[in-house]
Design a protein around this motif. Structure first.
Motif, PDB file in Angstrom:
ATOM      1  N   PHE A 136      -7.859  42.654 -10.516  1.00 48.14           N
ATOM      2  CA  PHE A 136      -9.115  42.151  -9.625  1.00 48.14           C
ATOM      3  C   PHE A 136      -8.795  43.769  -8.064  1.00 48.14           C
ATOM      4  CE2 PHE A 136      -8.107  38.762 -11.661  1.00 48.14           C
ATOM      5  CZ  PHE A 136      -9.663  38.615 -12.799  1.00 48.14           C
ATOM      6  N   LEU A 137      -7.640  44.491  -8.171  1.00 48.03           N
ATOM      7  CA  LEU A 137      -7.549  45.563  -6.705  1.00 48.03           C
ATOM      8  C   LEU A 137      -9.008  46.209  -6.449  1.00 48.03           C
ATOM      9  CD1 LEU A 137      -3.995  46.462  -7.619  1.00 48.03           C
ATOM     10  CD2 LEU A 137      -4.679  44.415  -6.286  1.00 48.03           C
ATOM     11  N   PRO A 138      -9.058  46.893  -5.489  1.00 48.14           N
ATOM     12  CA  PRO A 138      -9.541  46.526  -5.463  1.00 48.14           C
ATOM     13  C   PRO A 138     -10.760  48.221  -5.853  1.00 48.14           C
ATOM     14  CG  PRO A 138      -8.627  46.276  -3.108  1.00 48.14           C
ATOM     15  CD  PRO A 138      -7.983  46.100  -4.579  1.00 48.14           C
ATOM     16  N   VAL A 139     -11.337  49.385  -6.706  1.00 49.96           N
ATOM     17  CA  VAL A 139     -11.589  49.944  -7.362  1.00 49.96           C
ATOM     18  C   VAL A 139     -11.071  51.225  -6.626  1.00 49.96           C
ATOM     19  CG1 VAL A 139     -13.529  50.967  -8.778  1.00 49.96           C
ATOM     20  CG2 VAL A 139     -13.260  48.176  -9.201  1.00 49.96           C
ATOM     21  N   ASP A 140     -11.983  51.218  -5.196  1.00 47.64           N
ATOM     22  CA  ASP A 140     -12.077  52.061  -4.308  1.00 47.64           C
ATOM     23  C   ASP A 140     -10.823  52.648  -4.338  1.00 47.64           C
ATOM     24  OD1 ASP A 140     -11.400  50.175  -3.207  1.00 47.64           O
ATOM     25  OD2 ASP A 140     -12.655  51.354  -0.784  1.00 47.64           O
ATOM     26  N   ILE A 141      -9.856  51.925  -3.603  1.00 44.78           N
ATOM     27  CA  ILE A 141      -8.792  52.325  -3.726  1.00 44.78           C
ATOM     28  C   ILE A 141      -7.733  53.054  -5.328  1.00 44.78           C
ATOM     29  CG2 ILE A 141      -5.684  51.642  -3.128  1.00 44.78           C
ATOM     30  CD1 ILE A 141      -6.825  49.907  -1.023  1.00 44.78           C
ATOM     31  N   CYS A 142      -8.167  51.969  -6.527  1.00 37.38           N
ATOM     32  CA  CYS A 142      -6.931  52.426  -7.336  1.00 37.38           C
ATOM     33  C   CYS A 142      -8.110  54.076  -7.860  1.00 37.38           C
ATOM     34  CB  CYS A 142      -8.265  51.456  -8.691  1.00 37.38           C
ATOM     35  SG  CYS A 142      -6.846  50.237  -8.406  1.00 37.38           S
ATOM     36  N   ILE A 143      -9.594  54.151  -8.057  1.00 31.67           N
ATOM     37  CA  ILE A 143     -10.354  55.320  -7.991  1.00 31.67           C
ATOM     38  C   ILE A 143     -10.116  56.924  -7.208  1.00 31.67           C
ATOM     39  CG2 ILE A 143     -12.240  56.835  -7.561  1.00 31.67           C
ATOM     40  CD1 ILE A 143     -13.567  54.572  -9.164  1.00 31.67           C
TER      41      ILE A 143
END
Length: 239
Positions: A136-143
């Motif tokens: 559930f971590l923020p997608v933008d930071i993972c990308i």
């Protein structure tokens, strides 16, 4: 039967006797949940009347929890902060009202502390969610760091995963520091409500010590020094 449930049953029988007896006749698989709901309903009504709580904070918590039932990742850090504001910060606003504190500077601090708490709660849940094949971590930071959901699911300790955790944890730290930047404007009676910063600081410190390995065993253990740390902070009258 656990201690919490026993307390709920005793409480329900005292405050809502007829409802309590009716609930006892429900099937076992629903009985405990209904007892908790009835206790919540009665206590909420009395708490609102006693402290004249602002109802919009209560509805914000409920509405946001309902939206979160979709079980999806946050699109960005801002979305995570919004969730934290509507849940954790709202609970802090209500806590302040029970302390008789209604002040713009204090609410400002509560907003940032609540956001930090929400972000850290998200981080702390990573190992559990990953074990259920959920991220559930923020997608933008993972990308940004080229970290996939599978990286977290398999408990990767590679740099890209640690960089994701570092960025998210840094945002929580920024909120805590911002809340403290105007500490001298916060009403002294509000400080007990902000003792939550102690476990938040403790977790961030352990996270740094583990080099932002979110799966490190030290992050899963209970902080045995927490009671003493809370006492010291309450004595110092700060947050």
């Amino acid at each position: 039967m656990n201690t919490h449930l026993k307390g709920t049953i005793l409480w329900s029988g005292k405050r809502d006797y007829e409802g309590f007896l009716c609930t006892l006749l429900l099937p076992p698989e629903s009985r405990n949940s209904v007892l908790a709901l009835r206790a919540f309903n009665v206590e909420l009504s009395q708490a609102v009347q006693k402290h004249k709580l602002t109802k919009r904070w209560l509805t914000r918590v409920i509405d946001e929890r309902e939206k979160n039932l979709d079980s999806r990742a946050y699109r960005n850090i801002k979305e995570l902060e919004t969730y934290a504001e509507n849940t954790q910060s709202s609970l802090l606003y209500l806590t302040l009202e029970t302390l008789g504190v209604r002040d713009v500077h204090t609410d400002h601090a509560a907003s940032h502390i609540g956001k930090a708490q929400g972000i850290i709660t998200c981080l702390r849940a990573v190992p559990f969610h990953s074990s259920k094949r959920q991220v559930f971590l923020p997608v933008d930071i993972c990308i940004l760091h080229d970290a996939s959901q599978e990286d977290f699911i398999r408990g990767s300790q590679e740099k890209n995963v640690k960089d994701v955790i570092f960025d998210i944890a840094s945002q929580a730290h920024v909120h805590l520091e911002h809340a403290r930047s105007f500490q001298n404007k916060v009403h002294i009676a509000a400080f007990p409500a902000f003792n939550v910063t102690v476990p938040l600081d403790g977790y961030l410190k352990r996270l740094r010590k583990s080099d932002f390995n979110i799966f490190h065993p030290s992050l899963q253990r209970r902080d045995t020094w927490l009671p003493l740390s809370l006492y010291i902070q309450s004595w110092r009258k700060n947050y």
